[in-house]
Design a protein around this motif. Structure first.
Motif, short mmCIF file in Angstrom:
data_model
loop_
_atom_site.label_atom_id
_atom_site.label_comp_id
_atom_site.label_asym_id
_atom_site.label_seq_id
_atom_site.Cartn_x
_atom_site.Cartn_y
_atom_site.Cartn_z
N UNK A 124 -50.83 -23.30 2.32
CA UNK A 124 -50.44 -22.29 3.53
C UNK A 124 -49.72 -21.27 2.77
N UNK A 125 -48.90 -21.62 1.84
CA UNK A 125 -48.08 -20.31 1.07
C UNK A 125 -49.08 -19.61 0.13
N UNK A 126 -50.06 -20.28 -0.29
CA UNK A 126 -50.80 -19.52 -1.21
C UNK A 126 -51.88 -18.49 -0.48
N UNK A 167 -50.08 -18.86 -6.33
CA UNK A 167 -50.53 -19.75 -7.46
C UNK A 167 -49.44 -20.88 -7.56
N UNK A 168 -48.16 -20.56 -7.61
CA UNK A 168 -47.43 -21.44 -7.72
C UNK A 168 -47.30 -22.72 -6.84
N UNK A 169 -47.35 -22.50 -5.54
CA UNK A 169 -47.33 -23.92 -5.04
C UNK A 169 -48.59 -24.55 -5.08
N UNK A 170 -49.75 -23.96 -5.30
CA UNK A 170 -50.77 -24.82 -5.68
C UNK A 170 -50.52 -25.75 -7.18
N UNK A 182 -35.20 -7.17 4.72
CA UNK A 182 -34.70 -8.53 5.17
C UNK A 182 -35.72 -9.24 6.10
N UNK A 183 -36.30 -8.50 6.99
CA UNK A 183 -37.18 -9.33 7.79
C UNK A 183 -38.47 -9.68 7.17
N UNK A 184 -39.09 -9.02 6.15
CA UNK A 184 -40.32 -9.24 5.39
C UNK A 184 -39.68 -10.34 4.80
N UNK A 185 -38.74 -10.55 4.04
CA UNK A 185 -38.26 -11.71 3.44
C UNK A 185 -38.06 -13.02 4.39
N UNK A 186 -37.44 -12.81 5.53
CA UNK A 186 -37.31 -13.91 6.60
C UNK A 186 -38.91 -14.34 6.75
N UNK A 187 -39.92 -13.70 6.77
CA UNK A 187 -41.32 -13.97 6.99
C UNK A 187 -42.05 -14.75 5.89
N UNK A 188 -41.27 -14.68 4.80
CA UNK A 188 -41.89 -15.40 3.36
C UNK A 188 -41.71 -16.69 3.88
N UNK A 240 -51.59 -18.36 11.05
CA UNK A 240 -50.10 -18.12 11.01
C UNK A 240 -49.96 -17.16 9.59
N UNK A 241 -50.39 -17.95 8.39
CA UNK A 241 -50.12 -17.45 7.01
C UNK A 241 -51.02 -16.04 6.88
#
Length: 406
Positions: A59-61, A362-365, A29-35, A113-114
């Protein structure tokens, strides 16, 4: 090469299995929070630092490129040195990422941060599944995977509420300081319970070469699993990164309402995970369960893309989409387990789940460019098409697993 990860005998007390599930679930859950450490506050950060959708998409990429590259290699580290020390290192990196975010003074700091968060996220699937497969008895693995998926979705659901809520009460820097404190508290708890997280390391047989560690990569089923994660995750990335902005732009809903929709999507996904645990425990063809659920989710997302339902209707349809995808989660993990060669859990999960990171990268790009052009409906429709393609990948996993086991 035989398939199927080893598990302890079913005589393990339920309480011990439940403790392991809870601890691993908390970490997941903590790892997904960090996503979602950055995306819920993208509107604030875009205003603060004058950023575009493409820039915040990058940033997400960066996060998921770092995580994906690290995840593939982290599986080898987990197999060789055990899951527990790697898990503790990840939580320290998350803490550093949150502290850096709280002091950010521009885009370069957000990129750092990313990077830090991506490095911390990289080992989680090899870590989690190594612990679960070694320490949870086989008859309870379906429920273990259900808890694992459930807590992941709860982590996603908690992040927008936590970060946006504290930002509303104080400011965004205070929200990231609070996140750093939370990471340290979780690390302290897992350190206290560390005896329940220990795993056996994989010792190379006498005479085996380093090249034998890579033998699993010759199995086509591994790459079908990789493709499935890449495709299904591209859709999830659109929901997480752009759904709030789409709802605001198309239906003029408030930031709070749009954020709640993302939380509702994740909560419905968590409910789906609970239901899916019972389905996975009884399903013979888990690939078909996954395909059916993903197909239903794709059709619902296409409906949301039309805009016919209005603001409230679209938010409801997106939430139900989370339920459909959530039911598939435990069956998905059972599907991957059946395709995993014995003794290679960390390596296979690291490689396969790096497809998740590639999809997120790749999706956010791709869809960020759509968003910058104002193609909001096309963005959701494209995400639905990609999700439908993941159905064919899931069925491909099922066929090739059957071929190897035959």
């Amino acid at each position: 090469m035989s398939l199927g990860a080893s598990s302890p005998p079913p005589s393990v007390p339920w309480r011990e299995d439940a403790r392991v599930m809870a601890l691993v679930g908390l970490a997941h859950g903590i790892s997904h929070f960090t996503h979602l450490l950055l995306p819920p506050l993208f509107p604030v950060l875009m205003s603060e630092f004058d950023l575009s959708f493409s820039q915040v998409g990058l940033l997400m990429s960066v996060f998921f490129v770092i995580s994906g590259l690290g995840q593939a290699s982290a599986g080898f580290v987990v197999d060789r040195f055990g899951a527990r020390p790697v898990l503790f290192g990840s939580l320290l990196l998350f803490t550093a990422a949150a502290l850096t975010a709280s002091m950010a003074d521009g885009y370069a700091a957000l990129l750092l941060v990313s990077v830090l968060a991506g490095l911390g996220n990289a080992p989680f699937h090899p870590v989690d599944f190594s612990i679960l497969n070694q320490r949870v008895s086989a008859p309870r693995l379906g429920h273990a995977f259900s808890v694992h998926g459930l807590t992941g979705n709860l982590g996603w659901a908690a992040a927008p509420v936590f970060l946006v809520g504290i930002t509303a009460l104080a400011d965004w820097r205070a929200a990231y300081l609070a996140a750093a404190v939370m990471y340290l508290a979780v690390l302290a708890l897992l350190w206290w319970q560390r005896d329940h997280l220990e795993t056996e390391v994989v010792i190379r047989p006498p005479g085996a070469t380093r090249g034998s560690d890579l033998a699993f990569m010759k199995l086509p089923v591994v790459w079908w699993c990789f493709a499935f994660f890449l495709l299904s995750t591209m859709t999830l990335a659109v929901v997480q990164t752009y759904s709030a902005s789409i709802l605001k732009a198309v239906h003029a809903v408030s930031l709070e309402a749009a954020t709640f929709t993302l939380t509702a999507y994740m909560l419905c996904g968590a409910l789906g995970m609970v239901l899916g645990g019972f389905v996975a425990g009884k399903a013979t063809h888990t690939d078909r369960v996954v395909g059916g659920c993903m197909g239903a989710g794709a059709l619902l997302m296409l409906l949301a893309a039309t805009g016919w339902m209005g603001g409230t209707g679209t938010m409801i349809v997106l939430a139900i989409t989370g339920l459909a995808v959530g039911v598939a989660g435990p069956s998905r993990d059972m599907m991957i387990r059946r395709a995993t060669p014995k003794g290679a859990t960390g390596r296979v999960y690291g490689t396969v789940y790096s497809g998740l990171d590639v999809g997120f990268a790749i999706s956010p790009l791709i869809f960020g460019a759509f968003m910058d052009r104002g193609w909001y409906g096309v963005t959701l429709a494209g995400a639905a098409v990609v999700l439908m393609l993941s159905v064919f990948a899931a069925l491909g996993v099922g066929r090739r697993t059957a071929e190897v086991q035959a």
